[in-house]
Scaffold this active site. Structure first.
Site, PDB file in Angstrom:
ATOM      1  N   GLY A  38       0.826  -1.209   0.000  1.00 54.91           N
ATOM      2  CA  GLY A  38       0.000   0.000   0.000  1.00 54.91           C
ATOM      3  C   GLY A  38       0.855   1.251   0.000  1.00 54.91           C
ATOM      4  O   GLY A  38       1.959   1.271  -0.538  1.00 54.91           O
ATOM      5  N   SER A  39       0.351   2.289   0.682  1.00 57.06           N
ATOM      6  CA  SER A  39       1.005   3.604   0.615  1.00 57.06           C
ATOM      7  C   SER A  39       2.374   3.637   1.275  1.00 57.06           C
ATOM      8  O   SER A  39       3.142   4.571   1.049  1.00 57.06           O
ATOM      9  CB  SER A  39       0.118   4.662   1.242  1.00 57.06           C
ATOM     10  N   SER A  40       2.692   2.640   2.119  1.00 53.95           N
ATOM     11  CA  SER A  40       4.040   2.642   2.708  1.00 53.95           C
ATOM     12  C   SER A  40       5.086   2.518   1.606  1.00 53.95           C
ATOM     13  O   SER A  40       6.225   2.937   1.759  1.00 53.95           O
ATOM     14  CB  SER A  40       4.186   1.517   3.735  1.00 53.95           C
ATOM     15  N   PHE A  41       4.670   1.955   0.443  1.00 52.42           N
ATOM     16  CA  PHE A  41       5.568   1.800  -0.692  1.00 52.42           C
ATOM     17  C   PHE A  41       5.952   3.151  -1.307  1.00 52.42           C
ATOM     18  O   PHE A  41       6.936   3.267  -2.036  1.00 52.42           O
ATOM     19  CB  PHE A  41       4.886   0.906  -1.744  1.00 52.42           C
ATOM     20  N   LYS A  42       5.152   4.213  -1.026  1.00 53.33           N
ATOM     21  CA  LYS A  42       5.406   5.532  -1.626  1.00 53.33           C
ATOM     22  C   LYS A  42       6.768   6.073  -1.228  1.00 53.33           C
ATOM     23  O   LYS A  42       7.341   6.936  -1.900  1.00 53.33           O
ATOM     24  CB  LYS A  42       4.302   6.519  -1.230  1.00 53.33           C
TER      25      LYS A  42
END
Lengths: 465, 427
Positions: A207-211
């Site tokens: 999810g957004s932790s990958f950003k």
């Protein structure tokens, strides 16, 4: 009669030669199979006659030891469930797991460090005793991680970003390795899979932790800087699909920095498209995806879709940690610790020292750099942007007064409507990182709500003196 | 070689054997320090005193005798005691007593029997006693359904076939030395072949019947094989007629096949031999454990006292060789086989050098019994031949076995002494 006696003696010579040949065949040809045959219980008997080495945490808490019984030794885990997934178990009936499995020969004293040490051990009469392991785990932080995970499904991985030492590694639900022989049937059949170490084997969409990774790639490639302007219209049409922000929010004009703080999906989809499939995957790989990272216990591979087969839809989704992207909690901890460690990815490790039965250190594990993933200035920029997430954005829950904390939330969609895994990756203090952490709570809702408080507790314990 | 140089050689080798035995005992004691060290040390000293006494008796009374036999027997019993101590701290006490008794009987035999030829005069009495001993377990033994080869008198148990085999050797040797010419002349012609007269085949048939009887009534495959093998070999040596061996083997094969078909005990032994892996936890367990022991021991072995030979049932008696395989490895058991080969070769050499026919047949017969027994049990535990319950000379636990083998080598030593003594007097 002498002729006959000679004949008879030749016959017996041949018969005895046959015995020698047959024994040589049994030992030299069939030997390996005979030794490995499951009906041959000698290996088990031998193990039980050896006092297996102890396992202690870095702060000296005894986690596993072998206690003598009348005839043999019995493995005991004085702290019960503490660090169960790291230590694993050593059962007579159900074999082994965790460090008990991967360090079996060292714990049994079978794989000595050198021939000289073997000789020394013989003289010191430490034969029949195994070597001891000292771990990198901090028992207090480990306890907090397990306490906070109790009743939830999820995992915590905390690393020292400068060395790769694992400070805490927890997985929930858990089990007591000391009672494994009795509880095996129940726990091995439990649908929540308490035996699985989610921290290393759990494969989740990041999810957004990958950003964090997408940001690092874009900055390293000098495509954008934190003040680059983007326009968010709430949705972004990419070919056939629409990328939406969480809760359908629309942010309008935002900078790159604000987009990370607020986790704006449409902006990161644009950044991903600008990077293109190949560059996006190349950076992801450098952070440790799509490769087997050597570790003291089995670590599953994190992966992305193959760049060559990605279309724009895939690229847009990958940039926000969705599509076919999957990561273990360990991998996300490694990624964030790379940012914390000025762009250098360190090899993670659990065992810090091997000591002989008398307590002498016979091997100290050297820290090892895997690679420089991004430049230190890129790392510093992403670090700074992540501080913004905690100060102004979605990660305010992990703020610790007096310290700069860097972080990123993640709320990963897993297919079912409205069901999300909550992620939180962070490190602190941002100006001199001591600890990097990744937490996931399965079906926990948003990362800030579910994983955030755990990150807060652990960072506080680790850095507040 | 002069008598004194023979004896000096014996003493040197004996000293080496005693030291090696002490070394083996020290090795197992370090690995398994179960009993008080003073007991071990005194036992080691008694052991040395016994064999030095044997040596002194030979030096003063039978100086011409073969010098290599005693040191090798000493080494085998010493290694056997060390291994039995390691396997069972109870059995080793009895075994030690039997080694003491064996040595005393050996010394008495050496002193008492001045001329071994006098034994030939008692051939029928000795043969009869042998036969009675063989059948004694039928009357006293209890198990008709499983092998019961033990005679129990009060607390003492005794395996009569061990002593019987020696008496039978003496009888065969004496009988064949008288009758061999008669038996080797074939008068009857069948087609183009000359065959022996039926009346001369009588003894062959009698011993065939006894051997098969042993198999059927006592279910003792080992003793059956031993007696018939001995008889055929001696018959061949005495007559030079390979036809006896052919006929005898054929008859034995018929007997054995019949037994295998009719007797479940024999049949299962053969089944296990052909494929021990079909019932690893049941019937094949013992043999499979034995093979595991050899495999786990590898080339060098686990070291004395460091393996797990107690996983093999009956390890201290029939399967002691497998325990050695596990703990001293292939290299060690090949060395043990080499010791047996030297003993057998010396036995045949004594037979070759002896002038009188009784002496020749006696020495050859004793050697053949020893060789067959060694081959059958080592072959049995390593799956060369079907397993039969007999002991490995000097190494296995068992009083009758120890005693019988001391007597066997006592007789061989007497024959060797007399042969050289008489030869030197002639010259």
């Amino acid at each position: 009669m002498n002729k006959q006696i000679r004949t008879v003696s030749i016959v017996f010579a041949a018969l005895f030669l046959l015995l020698v040949l047959n024994l040589s065949y049994i030992v030299m040809v069939q030997g390996p199979d005979l030794r490995a045959n499951p009906a041959n219980t000698r290996a088990v008997e031998e193990e039980l006659s050896i006092q297996r080495g102890t396992i202690t945490s870095s702060d000296g808490v005894l986690l596993a030891e072998s206690r003598p019984t009348a005839t043999r030794f019995k493995r005991a885990y004085p702290k019960g469930e503490l660090a169960a997934h790291v230590i694993g178990y050593s059962s007579d009936k159900y074999q082994k797991a965790g460090l008990e499995q991967s360090y079996n020969s060292i714990l049994l004293g079978k794989e000595d460090i050198s021939f000289i040490d073997q000789l020394i051990n013989k003289f010191k009469k430490s034969e029949g005793k195994g070597n001891n392991l000292v771990l990198t785990l901090d028992s207090k932080i480990q306890e907090i991680a397990e306490r906070d995970l109790k009743g939830k499904k999820g995992a915590v991985v905390a690393l020292d970003p400068k060395t790769g030492a694992v400070i805490a590694m927890a997985s929930s639900p858990t089990y007591d390795p000391g009672t494994i022989d009795d509880s095996w049937k129940a726990i091995s059949a439990d649908p929540n899979a308490p035996l699985v170490n989610r921290a290393t084997q759990g494969k989740y969409p990041p999810g957004s932790s990958f950003k964090v990774i997408t940001s690092a790639a874009a900055i390293q490639e000098k495509l954008f800087d934190p003040s680059s302007q983007f326009t968010d219209e709430g949705t972004l049409e990419v070919q056939t699909t629409k990328i939406r922000n969480y809760y359908g929010k629309t942010f309008g004009e935002v900078t790159f920095r604000e987009a990370l703080e607020l986790s704006v999906n449409t902006v990161f989809a644009q950044i991903g498209l600008k990077l293109g499939a190949q560059r996006l995957v190349d950076y992801t790989d450098k952070f440790g995806f799509n490769e087997t990272i050597e570790f003291d216990i089995p670590l599953a591979e994190s992966s992305t879709k193959n760049a060559a087969t990605m279309d724009d839809v895939d690229v847009a989704w990958t940039a926000i940690g969705q599509a076919k992207t999957i990561a273990t909690p360990m991998e996300m901890a490694l990624a964030v610790s790379t940012i914390a460690n000025n762009g250098v990815l360190m090899k993670p490790y659990l065992v810090k020292e091997i000591r002989d039965p008398s307590g002498q250190i016979i091997k100290q594990i050297d820290t090892r750099q895997i690679r420089e993933v991004i430049s230190s200035s890129t790392a510093q920029t992403v670090n700074d942007m992540m501080v913004g997430v905690v100060e102004n954005g979605t990660g305010t829950v992990v703020q610790i007064p007096g310290y700069k904390v860097a972080g990123k939330t993640g709320t990963a969609e897993i297919g079912a409507e409205g069901v999300t895994h909550g992620w939180f990756v962070a490190f602190a203090p941002a100006d001199n990182p001591q600890i990097a952490i990744a937490v996931i709570i399965e079906q926990g809702g948003t990362g800030g709500e579910s994983a955030g408080p755990i990150v807060h507790d652990i960072l506080e314990q680790a850095i507040v003196k | 070689m002069s008598p004194s140089s023979r004896r000096n050689r014996e003493l040197k080798l004996l000293t080496a054997s005693i030291f090696l035995s002490w070394l083996a005992l020290a090795a197992v004691y370090l690995a398994k320090p179960y009993i008080d060290m003073t007991i071990i040390i005194s036992a080691g000293l008694v052991f040395a005193v016994l064999y030095i006494s044997d040596h002194l008796i030979l030096r003063f009374f039978r100086p011409y005798s073969e010098p290599i036999l005693l040191p090798l027997i000493c080494l085998l019993t010493g290694l056997g005691l060390a291994m039995i101590y390691r396997l069972s701290q109870t059995l080793v006490i009895y075994q030690f007593l039997w080694v003491v008794i064996g040595n005393i009987v050996f010394m008495l035999l050496i002193l008492v029997v001045d001329d071994y030829r006098t034994l030939a005069g008692y051939k029928y009495s000795l043969g009869l006693i042998g036969l009675i001993l063989l059948v004694s377990t039928i009357r006293f033994g209890s198990g008709f359904f499983e092998p019961n080869l033990w005679l129990k008198i009060g607390p003492l148990s005794f395996q009569p076939s061990e002593i019987a085999k020696l008496l039978v050797v003496i009888f065969f040797a004496a009988y064949l030395s008288e009758k061999h010419e008669l038996l080797s002349i074939f008068t009857r012609q069948v087609g183009r072949l000359f065959v022996p007269d039926v009346k001369h085949l009588g003894p062959l048939l009698v011993f065939w019947a006894i051997s098969v009887g042993l198999l059927v009534i006592q279910k003792d495959l080992g003793a059956s094989l031993l007696f018939f093998g001995l008889f055929l070999t001696l018959l061949y040596i005495a007559t030079d007629r390979i036809l006896y061996v052919a006929i005898g083997s054929f008859l034995f094969l018929i007997g054995a096949t019949g037994a295998a078909l009719a007797l479940s005990y024999v049949n299962s032994r053969i089944q296990i031999w052909i494929n021990p892996w079909q019932d690893v936890s049941g019937k094949g367990y013992q043999l499979v454990q034995s093979l595991f022991a050899f495999g786990s021991g590898g080339f060098w072995g686990s070291g004395l006292g460091r393996g797990f030979p107690n996983l093999i049932p009956a390890v201290s008696t029939d399967f002691i060789f497998s325990a050695f395989g596990e703990e001293i490895g292939l290299i060690g058991v090949v060395a043990l086989i080499a010791i047996y080969i030297v003993l057998v070769a010396r036995g045949f050499k004594i037979a070759l050098k002896t002038d009188d026919e009784f002496g020749k047949l006696l020495a050859a017969g004793l050697t053949v019994v020893f060789a067959i027994q060694t081959f059958v049990i080592i072959g049995g535990v390593s799956r060369v031949v079907p397993l039969t319950g007999i002991t490995l000379p000097f190494l296995s636990y068992g009083g009758s076995s120890i005693l019988a083998n001391f007597i066997l080598f006592g007789l061989l030593i007497l024959v060797s002494n007399q042969q050289i003594e008489e030869a030197s007097q002639v010259s």
